[in-house]
Scaffold this active site. Sequence first.
Site, short mmCIF file in Angstrom:
data_model
loop_
_atom_site.label_atom_id
_atom_site.label_comp_id
_atom_site.label_asym_id
_atom_site.label_seq_id
_atom_site.Cartn_x
_atom_site.Cartn_y
_atom_site.Cartn_z
CB CYS A 384 -1.01 -0.04 1.13
SG CYS A 384 -2.51 0.88 0.71
CG HIS A 510 -3.64 -3.67 2.86
ND1 HIS A 510 -2.75 -3.21 3.79
CD2 HIS A 510 -4.25 -2.58 2.35
CE1 HIS A 510 -2.81 -1.89 3.85
NE2 HIS A 510 -3.71 -1.48 2.98
CD GLU A 512 -1.28 -6.29 4.88
OE1 GLU A 512 -1.07 -6.53 3.68
OE2 GLU A 512 -1.47 -5.13 5.30
N1 GLN Z 1 -1.95 6.73 2.73
C1 GLN Z 1 -2.06 5.98 1.53
C2 GLN Z 1 -3.41 6.17 0.84
O1 GLN Z 1 -4.34 6.60 1.45
C3 GLN Z 1 -1.79 4.51 1.77
C4 GLN Z 1 -2.73 3.85 2.71
C5 GLN Z 1 -2.24 2.54 3.26
O2 GLN Z 1 -1.03 2.28 3.27
N2 GLN Z 1 -3.11 1.72 3.77
O3 GLN Z 1 -3.55 5.89 -0.32
#
Ligand code: GLN
Length: 534
Positions: A384, A510, A512
């Site tokens: 992410c 994600h 994970e």
């Molecule tokens: N801050 C970033 C976004 O909003 C990544 C979010 C995250 O890592 N879950 O896109």
Amino acid sequence: MGETKYIFVTGGVASSLGKGIISSSIGKLLQARGYSVTIQKFDPYINIDPGTLNPYEHGECYVTVDGHEADLDLGHYERFLGIETTKANNITTGRIYKSVIDKERRGDYLGKTIQIIPHITDEIKRNVKLLGTKKKFDFVITEIGGTVGDIESLPYLESIRQLKWELGKSALCVHLTYVPYLKAAGELKTKPTQHSVKELQSVGIQPDILVLRAEHELSAGLRKKVALFCNVDENAVVQSIDAPTIYEVPLLMQAQGLDETILTKMGLPVGETPNLGPWKEFLERRELAESTEPIHIALVGKYDLQDAYKSIREALAHAGTYNDCKVQVDYVNSEKLTDENIAEALKGMSGVMIGPGFGQRGIEGKFVALKYARENDIPTFGICLGMQCMAIEFARDVLGYEDANSREMDEKTAHNVIDIMEEQKAITNMGGTMRLGSYECKLTDGSKVIEAYGTEHIQERHRHRYEFNNEYKDQYENAGMKCTGINPESGLVEIVEIPALKWFVGTQFHPEYSSTVLKPHPLFVSFIKAAINK
Ligand code: GLN
């Protein structure tokens, strides 16, 4: 099985005793007997969901396939049971009140005075039963957050009291307490447990089963004493001793007949004790893996707290076991990283993991780590925000855009390689405004990721506001960073990788969240494999 059975798990004496693990273990044991089981968590705080909470408050925010931002205990439920949870599996006091107040505004209560009893408690009860009646699970396990005696927990306890009364044998309460060891006296003390049970009894709940968390073995005599003082059957007092891994807890509970006691109390046939075949094989494999020389993975991030990266740590551990290797995760604080100290900080690391996150803090250190890992060909996995950082670092250093950034970090950058989607711009409400939940992704032939997954179409969970800016896609690909996972509907870039390197992969989603004990996540397995072969 006929009627759904309800098991409530409450906790006393202290928080962090592992109610989530006990709930998951009970679920696992019932599941091993062929029952369909789900677990839900009630959190007594007022937030609608944990989406807006700082990870320092309650650890990581877990995300369900249907896009609900949830308590991290749901991660345990999924990892233990291999099931998918949904929005209905995590309820907060905020949501209960909101739903009641919305109904009141709609006039649903026909002029009645709205009160905690019966309106709030009815709403809680409705949410407990929802999973049982709608999805027809054999067992619904409901874990109540917080500890008995908290003001916030009272409406939940009152609801459990009523449900136990209404459902008779079909409802049961497991209470988890703590038995401290007083070193100076050389004794284990049961008084806190007695007090905690009294507290429950004072709100009308007689626990059926007590699980005593302890750092030392509890004697039969001690358990007998607890049974007598707390009105609980002797065989219904079980101990939960610190285990080398949380995944051993189901076996420790089974060894004490916890599942049998539950079935007997609920009027169900006991039959033969199931042997948890694949689960035991995992544990045996894990034990062997843990005895190997560990490989070190640097987890670069800004949250100096184990629980903030809970699912990542678990996914790495699963992947270690399936690669027959112990994985040691070393937290590296990205706020402290500079070009001068990075070689020292990543010394001895076989892999680098750049985690998710929000906001500016610690971001520059992630670029430092990524540049070093890229130039020294250390296997690297960005998740992410980690993937977004991979793209930004590459744009700065390889594409030559020194001011490249995400719109999240720099509103005015001329090179917004990570940007916000048009439709997101207008939203000011902080909750639930992200791309959340499961989305489809199509993988590119010949990529590392398609090799890892072994399939072209995947579904993965998202939680972010910002996206890879497709205007730069060609420049990236020409310079060696390929976009190897694309959302087939929107064309959004979900994965970037540098094929020229051993393993340099970033995912906008994600992975994970979906790694489980019996189904480790292919990307984590592939990443650890690359780190071992480094
Ligand atoms: N801050 C970033 C976004 O909003 C990544 C979010 C995250 O890592 N879950 O896109």
